[in-house]
Design a protein around this motif. Structure first.
Motif, PDB file in Angstrom:
ATOM      1  N   LEU A 143       0.817  -1.206   0.000  1.00 10.66           N
ATOM      2  CA  LEU A 143       0.000   0.000   0.000  1.00 10.66           C
ATOM      3  C   LEU A 143       0.856   1.263   0.000  1.00 10.66           C
ATOM      4  O   LEU A 143       0.570   2.216  -0.733  1.00 10.66           O
ATOM      5  CB  LEU A 143      -0.946  -0.012   1.192  1.00 10.66           C
ATOM      6  CG  LEU A 143      -2.123  -0.989   1.095  1.00 10.66           C
ATOM      7  CD1 LEU A 143      -2.990  -0.917   2.348  1.00 10.66           C
ATOM      8  CD2 LEU A 143      -2.980  -0.686  -0.131  1.00 10.66           C
ATOM      9  N   SER A 144       1.908   1.286   0.816  1.00 14.37           N
ATOM     10  CA  SER A 144       2.736   2.489   0.859  1.00 14.37           C
ATOM     11  C   SER A 144       3.432   2.720  -0.475  1.00 14.37           C
ATOM     12  O   SER A 144       3.544   3.867  -0.940  1.00 14.37           O
ATOM     13  CB  SER A 144       3.765   2.379   1.985  1.00 14.37           C
ATOM     14  OG  SER A 144       4.633   1.278   1.793  1.00 14.37           O
ATOM     15  N   LEU A 145       3.887   1.641  -1.116  1.00 12.86           N
ATOM     16  CA  LEU A 145       4.514   1.772  -2.430  1.00 12.86           C
ATOM     17  C   LEU A 145       3.492   2.260  -3.463  1.00 12.86           C
ATOM     18  O   LEU A 145       3.783   3.123  -4.288  1.00 12.86           O
ATOM     19  CB  LEU A 145       5.104   0.433  -2.866  1.00 12.86           C
ATOM     20  CG  LEU A 145       6.360  -0.022  -2.117  1.00 12.86           C
ATOM     21  CD1 LEU A 145       6.645  -1.496  -2.414  1.00 12.86           C
ATOM     22  CD2 LEU A 145       7.558   0.830  -2.498  1.00 12.86           C
ATOM     23  N   TRP A 146       2.292   1.684  -3.398  1.00 16.48           N
ATOM     24  CA  TRP A 146       1.242   2.065  -4.344  1.00 16.48           C
ATOM     25  C   TRP A 146       0.920   3.554  -4.213  1.00 16.48           C
ATOM     26  O   TRP A 146       0.857   4.283  -5.206  1.00 16.48           O
ATOM     27  CB  TRP A 146       0.002   1.219  -4.094  1.00 16.48           C
ATOM     28  CG  TRP A 146      -1.280   1.820  -4.586  1.00 16.48           C
ATOM     29  CD1 TRP A 146      -2.359   2.183  -3.843  1.00 16.48           C
ATOM     30  CD2 TRP A 146      -1.626   2.152  -5.941  1.00 16.48           C
ATOM     31  NE1 TRP A 146      -3.350   2.707  -4.624  1.00 16.48           N
ATOM     32  CE2 TRP A 146      -2.926   2.696  -5.932  1.00 16.48           C
ATOM     33  CE3 TRP A 146      -0.975   2.034  -7.149  1.00 16.48           C
ATOM     34  CZ2 TRP A 146      -3.576   3.134  -7.063  1.00 16.48           C
ATOM     35  CZ3 TRP A 146      -1.620   2.465  -8.305  1.00 16.48           C
ATOM     36  CH2 TRP A 146      -2.897   3.007  -8.248  1.00 16.48           C
ATOM     37  N   TYR A 147       0.738   4.031  -2.991  1.00 13.28           N
ATOM     38  CA  TYR A 147       0.407   5.438  -2.805  1.00 13.28           C
ATOM     39  C   TYR A 147       1.516   6.341  -3.324  1.00 13.28           C
ATOM     40  O   TYR A 147       1.263   7.377  -3.950  1.00 13.28           O
ATOM     41  CB  TYR A 147       0.137   5.727  -1.330  1.00 13.28           C
ATOM     42  CG  TYR A 147      -1.143   5.109  -0.807  1.00 13.28           C
ATOM     43  CD1 TYR A 147      -2.304   5.111  -1.572  1.00 13.28           C
ATOM     44  CD2 TYR A 147      -1.189   4.508   0.451  1.00 13.28           C
ATOM     45  CE1 TYR A 147      -3.480   4.538  -1.099  1.00 13.28           C
ATOM     46  CE2 TYR A 147      -2.350   3.931   0.932  1.00 13.28           C
ATOM     47  CZ  TYR A 147      -3.493   3.944   0.151  1.00 13.28           C
ATOM     48  OH  TYR A 147      -4.651   3.363   0.622  1.00 13.28           O
ATOM     49  N   ALA A 148       2.761   5.960  -3.075  1.00  8.38           N
ATOM     50  CA  ALA A 148       3.889   6.791  -3.512  1.00  8.38           C
ATOM     51  C   ALA A 148       3.934   6.894  -5.027  1.00  8.38           C
ATOM     52  O   ALA A 148       4.100   7.993  -5.585  1.00  8.38           O
ATOM     53  CB  ALA A 148       5.201   6.227  -2.960  1.00  8.38           C
ATOM     54  N   TYR A 149       3.788   5.762  -5.714  1.00  6.91           N
ATOM     55  CA  TYR A 149       3.849   5.787  -7.174  1.00  6.91           C
ATOM     56  C   TYR A 149       2.589   6.394  -7.781  1.00  6.91           C
ATOM     57  O   TYR A 149       2.653   7.059  -8.821  1.00  6.91           O
ATOM     58  CB  TYR A 149       4.088   4.372  -7.713  1.00  6.91           C
ATOM     59  CG  TYR A 149       5.524   3.944  -7.604  1.00  6.91           C
ATOM     60  CD1 TYR A 149       6.463   4.374  -8.541  1.00  6.91           C
ATOM     61  CD2 TYR A 149       5.955   3.126  -6.575  1.00  6.91           C
ATOM     62  CE1 TYR A 149       7.788   3.988  -8.451  1.00  6.91           C
ATOM     63  CE2 TYR A 149       7.286   2.733  -6.473  1.00  6.91           C
ATOM     64  CZ  TYR A 149       8.197   3.173  -7.419  1.00  6.91           C
ATOM     65  OH  TYR A 149       9.517   2.796  -7.324  1.00  6.91           O
TER      66      TYR A 149
END
Length: 763
Positions: free
Chosen positions: A413-419
């Motif tokens: 989730l954190s990676l998804w939000y960042a990208y």
């Protein structure tokens, strides 16, 4: 007649002659066994989704055997070890160290596992052209049971009707006896690898010399070219029919045997000096992984013109690693962007095929991000601000990084939000920049060759790409510019790992959702400003509106277009003008689905087939609410229509499922709008995975169409199947099934390959 068919007939004649003389000739794997596998087994046993990973397209695959671990297991928390045939191991012993087990070796007093599976199938023949028992589970829902030799008796007891070939008309007596004799003699394999001709060898050397030329510029271009060619089945225009080659990385230079660098991805660190080499594609060519690309002297000249005519320089070669994989725009920024984009446009169909069609072989979670049918086209390089404006390019490039390089499950989730946020920052930059350049016009669309207009059809868990604009005007259209085309290719082809874990695959799928949205936003700039919100609302109905608010950057609904379009229906008017303006580039005129007058068939074909097409046109572009039979149809049905003169045509009958939106990872069934489903009917084989087939005499087509129009439920449809359907149990099933490949050979021989029947339904 194709080469493979000729060889099969030749083998049959030789065997018959030997039998007549009372002798049993020695069995050759190449001459006797592989043709049987190709005819009766490869349709299920090929690619990553081969049942139990048993790939029977080559001697290496047969000797490798089976494996209980499925390649497609999207829920796994850890990436699995790759098991790519001809890539990750060589020889029986090496594969057994990767947990493969033999299906060819006898086990003490027990015959080989394959022998017992074939015997089980041979003693339980199917009732001719009857529907199969419901307890035989088929398709992608079938459990991957994969009994080992010691588990066969339990399997046979629980599944007495599920020998091999599974739930389909089986081997002839002669084929069965040949295979059993071969297995009883120890299953010797004499197969030799494909050897290039002298002319092909010369061209291989020329191309290897180009990609391995010394110099920093040459090295960077070669690396970029390799990453864009690694999936291709390369062929030379004056090469041998059926010979294809694949680019690989080797530790050894031209002139020495290839020492393969078998990295997970083509852009992983090779760990040594790299030489780019061409080696022959081995084994039976199967359509689903056969993504072709031509090389020629003209192509070499084109590459030299694009990449080496300028005075650009490389001051330091980039390294490898996750950051370099994530952003190829930074990795290759020294290469002129115009050269990179133009190279991709020249063969745009190939690049769109790599990420829409294959080589995944199975992917409903991946394909449910796209509509069932849409058209795609491309922004002209001279109108692509990323190409023309270095300042904009400098601002945009850091925002074009893609996820999937870190497969930590806890960080999804954190990676998804960042990208997502980085992508939306890019979309805002693009929107605001394009608002200050001239409004898009017809010259904004690239029209360089017949790759300029493409049709995409999704078939639930697979999809196909075809040159030209096929079917009725679709609900959505995609407009690629260079940043979008390159990101899509890297995200879904170069950086995608089919053996990756749930985190990697989820990040890839979620970003694909943003890619689709970007392509739609690009297209909307061509529409009148006051129509854009309405189209967006239509594409993102129900929960899609929440997804727009949550994850997507706002569109430009203010700046005008320079296109003069009908205010009542600008999208349809755009499509009609597109067809007229680019008629010379539209490789696929389509009077069946877009009938404009009394004649709804192609000219210059057999009159009986013209009459058939005229009748078939009554089924197209009609919603399922008024054509109830659509509810009974699978995704991709083939129609084989034969005239009394012996001429036959093959048509793809495609079901286009309607959705309220395609914006979510899960819950597709809840978003179906089945009453809006339609059919597309077009000459040709537009799927690697036929779901069913009808064989219809041309003079019966009006009756077939009338029956389809009148069928209101499953019982009505079953009568159609009983009369014209080719069920899995049909005595001539394989003759009709492989005739689809023969048709491809006749119409576009480079594209011929064995089709997949894992999705062939029990109607």
């Amino acid at each position: 007649m194709s080469y493979r068919v000729f060889i099969s007939l030749f083998v049959l004649l030789i065997s018959s002659a030997a039998t007549a003389q009372g002798t049993a000739p020695a069995i050759s794997y190449t001459r006797d066994i592989q043709p049987i596998f190709t005819e009766k087994c490869v349709a299920c046993h090929a690619c990553y989704d081969a049942a139990c990973q048993l790939n029977l397209g080559s001697g290496e695959g047969a000797a490798r055997g089976a494996n209980k671990i499925p390649v497609y297991a999207g829920e796994r928390s850890k990436a699995s070890e790759p098991t790519r045939l001809f890539y990750d191991a060589f020889g029986k012993a090496a594969w057994q160290r990767k947990d493969f087990y033999s299906v060819l070796d006898a086990q003490g007093s027990q015959a080989a596992l394959m022998a017992r599976m074939l015997e089980l199938g041979h003693r339980t023949p199917l009732q001719p052209n009857a529907k199969l028992p419901e307890d035989i589970v088929l398709g992608l829902e079938r459990e991957n049971m994969c009994p080992m030799p010691g588990e066969f008796e339990a399997y046979a007891g629980a599944h007495p009707k599920e020998g091999m070939p599974l739930a389909v008309t089986g081997l002839t007596d002669q084929q069965y006896q040949t295979l059993q004799r071969w297995l009883a003699s120890g299953a010797p394999i004499d197969q030799q690898g494909l050897v290039p001709s002298a002319r092909e060898t010369l061209q291989v050397v020329q191309w290897e010399n180009l990609l391995n030329a010394p110099g920093a510029r040459e090295s960077l271009v070669a690396r970029w070219l390799f990453e864009h060619w690694f999936l291709a089945h390369i062929y030379f225009k004056d090469g041998e029919p059926g010979h294809f080659f694949q680019w690989v990385r080797s530790r050894t230079p031209t002139g020495q045997p290839i020492d393969l660098i078998n990295s997970r991805r083509p852009n992983d660190d090779p760990g040594t000096q790299v030489y780019y080499r061409l080696w022959p594609v081995q084994g039976v060519i199967v359509h689903k992984t056969h993504i072709t690309y031509p090389l020629s002297p003209a192509k070499m000249a084109r590459i030299k013109t694009l990449f080496y005519n300028g005075n650009w320089q490389v001051h330091a070669l980039p390294g490898y690693g996750p950051e370099r994989r994530a952003n190829p725009f930074e990795t290759f920024q020294a290469i002129p962007a115009q050269a990179r984009y133009q190279f991709m446009l020249d063969n745009a169909e190939y690049f769109v095929r790599t990420f829409i069609r294959g080589p995944v072989c199975r992917g409903q979670i991946a394909t449910d991000v796209i509509r069932d049918n849409f058209w795609a086209f491309f922004q002209a390089p001279e109108h692509d601000v990323y190409i023309t404006d270095p300042s904009y390019r400098g601002k945009a490039t850091p925002l074009l990084a893609m996820p999937g390089q870190n497969d930590d499950v806890g960080s999804v989730l954190s990676l998804w939000y960042a990208y997502r946020d980085k992508r939306n920052e890019y979309e805002a930059l693009r929107r605001d920049t394009y608002a200050n350049v001239p409004a898009p016009s017809w010259s904004s669309l690239w029209a360089g060759n017949d790759n300029a207009l493409l049709s995409i059809f999704r078939h639930f868990d697979s999809a196909s790409v075809t040159k030209g604009l096929i079917g009725e005007v679709p609900q959505t259209m995609w407009l690629f510019d260079f940043p979008l085309l390159e990101r899509t290719y890297y995200q879904l082809a170069v950086n995608f790992d089919v053996f990756g874990n749930v985190s990697h695959q989820a990040q890839t799928r979620l970003y694909f959702d943003l890619i689709r949205n970007g392509a739609e936003q690009n297209f909307l700039r061509l529409m009148p400003a006051d129509s854009r919100d309405g189209y967006l609302d239509d594409w993102y109905q129900s929960g899609g509106k929440f997804k727009m608010w949550l994850d997507y950057e706002s569109i430009d609904n203010d700046k005008p277009t320079a296109l003069k379009l009908d205010e009542k229906d600008p999208k349809r008017d755009f499509a009609q003008q597109l067809l007229i303006r680019y008629g010379d580039l539209n490789a696929r005129p389509d009077p069946i689905n877009r009938c404009e007058g009394a004649y709804c068939s192609r000219p210059n074909i057999d009159p009986a087939l013209q009459n058939a097409e005229q009748a078939l046109s009554r089924l197209t572009s009609r919603p399922a609410a008024g054509l109830k039979v659509i509810d009974q149809l699978p995704e991709a049905t083939m129609l084989r229509i034969e005239s009394r003169s012996g001429k036959r045509e093959v048509y793809s009958l495609l079901r286009n499922r309607a959705h309220s939106n395609v914006a979510f990872l899960l819950g597709e069934a809840s978003r179906y709008q089945s009453g809006l489903d339609t059919l597309t009917i077009y000459p040709g084989v537009l799927s690697s995975y036929p779901n069913f087939m009808f064989n219809i005499p041309a003079e019966h087509v009006p009756e077939f169409v009338a029956a389809m129009e009148n069928a209101k439920d499953a019982q009505g449809f079953e009568k159609i199947v009983e009369r014209w359907g080719i069920r899995r149990s049909h005595p001539q099933f394989w003759q009709y099934f492989h005739d689809l490949s023969r048709y491809i050979h006749e119409t576009d021989p480079v594209e011929e390959g064995v089709l997949d029947m894992n999705r062939y339904e029990n109607l």
